[in-house]
Design an enzyme around this catalytic site. Sequence first.
Site, PDB file in Angstrom:
ATOM      1  CE1 TYR A  16       2.855   3.009  45.260  1.00  0.00           C
ATOM      2  CE2 TYR A  16       2.506   5.144  44.221  1.00  0.00           C
ATOM      3  CZ  TYR A  16       3.062   3.883  44.210  1.00  0.00           C
ATOM      4  OH  TYR A  16       3.825   3.484  43.142  1.00  0.00           O
ATOM      5  CE  LYS A  57       7.123   1.432  45.724  1.00  0.00           C
ATOM      6  NZ  LYS A  57       7.472   0.008  45.455  1.00  0.00           N
TER       7      LYS A  57
END
Length: 493
Positions: free
Chosen positions: A239, A243
């Site tokens: 994640y 990002k």
Amino acid sequence: MELGSALRFLDNKSILVTGGTGFLAKSNIFVEKILRVQPNVKKLYLLVRAADYKSAIHRLHHEIVGKDLFRNLKEKCGTNFSSFISQKITVIPGDLTHQDLGLHDSDLLQLLCKELDVLLNLAATTNFDERYDVALDLNTLGAKYVVDFAKKCAKLQVLVHVSTAYVSGERSGLIVENSYRMGETLNGVSGLDVNIEKQVVEDQLHLLRLQGASDKDITIAMKDLGIQRARLYGWPNTYVFTKAMGEMMVGELKDIIPAVIIRPTIVTSTYKEPFPGWVEGIRTIDSLAVGYAKGKLTFFLGDLEAIVDVIPADMVVNAIIVAMIAEARHQQPQTIYQVGSSIRNPLRYSNLQDYGFRYFTKNPWINKDGKPVIVSKVTVMNSMDSFQRYMAFRYLLLLKGLELANAAFCHFFQGVYSNLNRKINWVMRLVDIYRPYLFFNATFDDLNTEKLRMTARTSLVENDMFYFDPKSIDWEDYFMNIHIPGIVKYIFE
């Protein structure tokens, strides 16, 4: 820098919001806020992943405006609510992982490029253990397609990209609001290139299909690949890695587009608006609360004195709106705003432990048999070594015994053995993924955000309406009377 009137800025504006459903994306709260405080906004375009317009409309009514979140707006509009929503919101079936955001209607595409004033990118997959192909598509390449689209918008005043403060990885100390250069890594390992990452994914998928791998095996392999690639360059999970690359895309490709990046910390239920305690979707600290209240969380791994940086969702949305106005009116080089509480009003895991124990002692969860669940303070392991010893004593010895018994009794215990083994592997994987946050030893500098707050105090006409100062929060009151009751009301069922 003067901000003037936020309501005047929003008047007659056309805003495109990606990530049109879901609490963690904060889009629902943003939409509700804009419609409630400035009904004269021209249009809110919501990009939602849907097969067609009919499916998109269904998602609008069931996953957005049909929620309890919109009850104040419904009361304000009365019988005109449906017509108001139809007039102000246009849902767009699309796909952030494609050029032109997956829009097939050329007339609509042309209209958006001509009319948009603001583009807010809230779309993301926030699963720490997501498939790498999925996370790379949405969190990284999705950011690229958003910037590409923004460049086509003739009168766009600002692009707001919402990221996460945890793109910082496992660093300790004070984490400042610095941007990432394209290819920059946390551990200094060279060679990070988004195109290469895309090729790695494609090659791995191709190989798996040639080998005849099942869908389940492909999912497991893609999850493992994400963790491997993240850790190769110093990030703890898929994640935050994807990002971070998404931020790199925005910084590298935006050119002259006015852009800001918002980095929230852990987003919790609303503090005030549209009412206290609204929450949708279970997140890290809420999953701990649910497990604890139901008697399933018997131990906690982490440093109880570590700071846990949380920020209510309505404050994040208000910060987004004020940052949007500031950038549109006073265009500057790309600004990053970290929106959290660890500097201004720190909260510790020991506080959460105390609040949870006190709340659920007084208000126990009633289980499916109608009996209250009695909670006690959980056993706390403050190191990975103590956790591993606990697991070895409590479960691994039992697992080894079952393995031997299973062999001796012709696999009679195979089902029990497999079930326990699967649960242990699942727990160990979760601990491996979340460990960096359970022992997180850093605070997020918010100098840019504080400057924005100070500017709002002195020059934003509706400063009280767009509050985002965490110092105003009494954490004990917030958790005992707002957040935990909100979890019980909106998540437990």
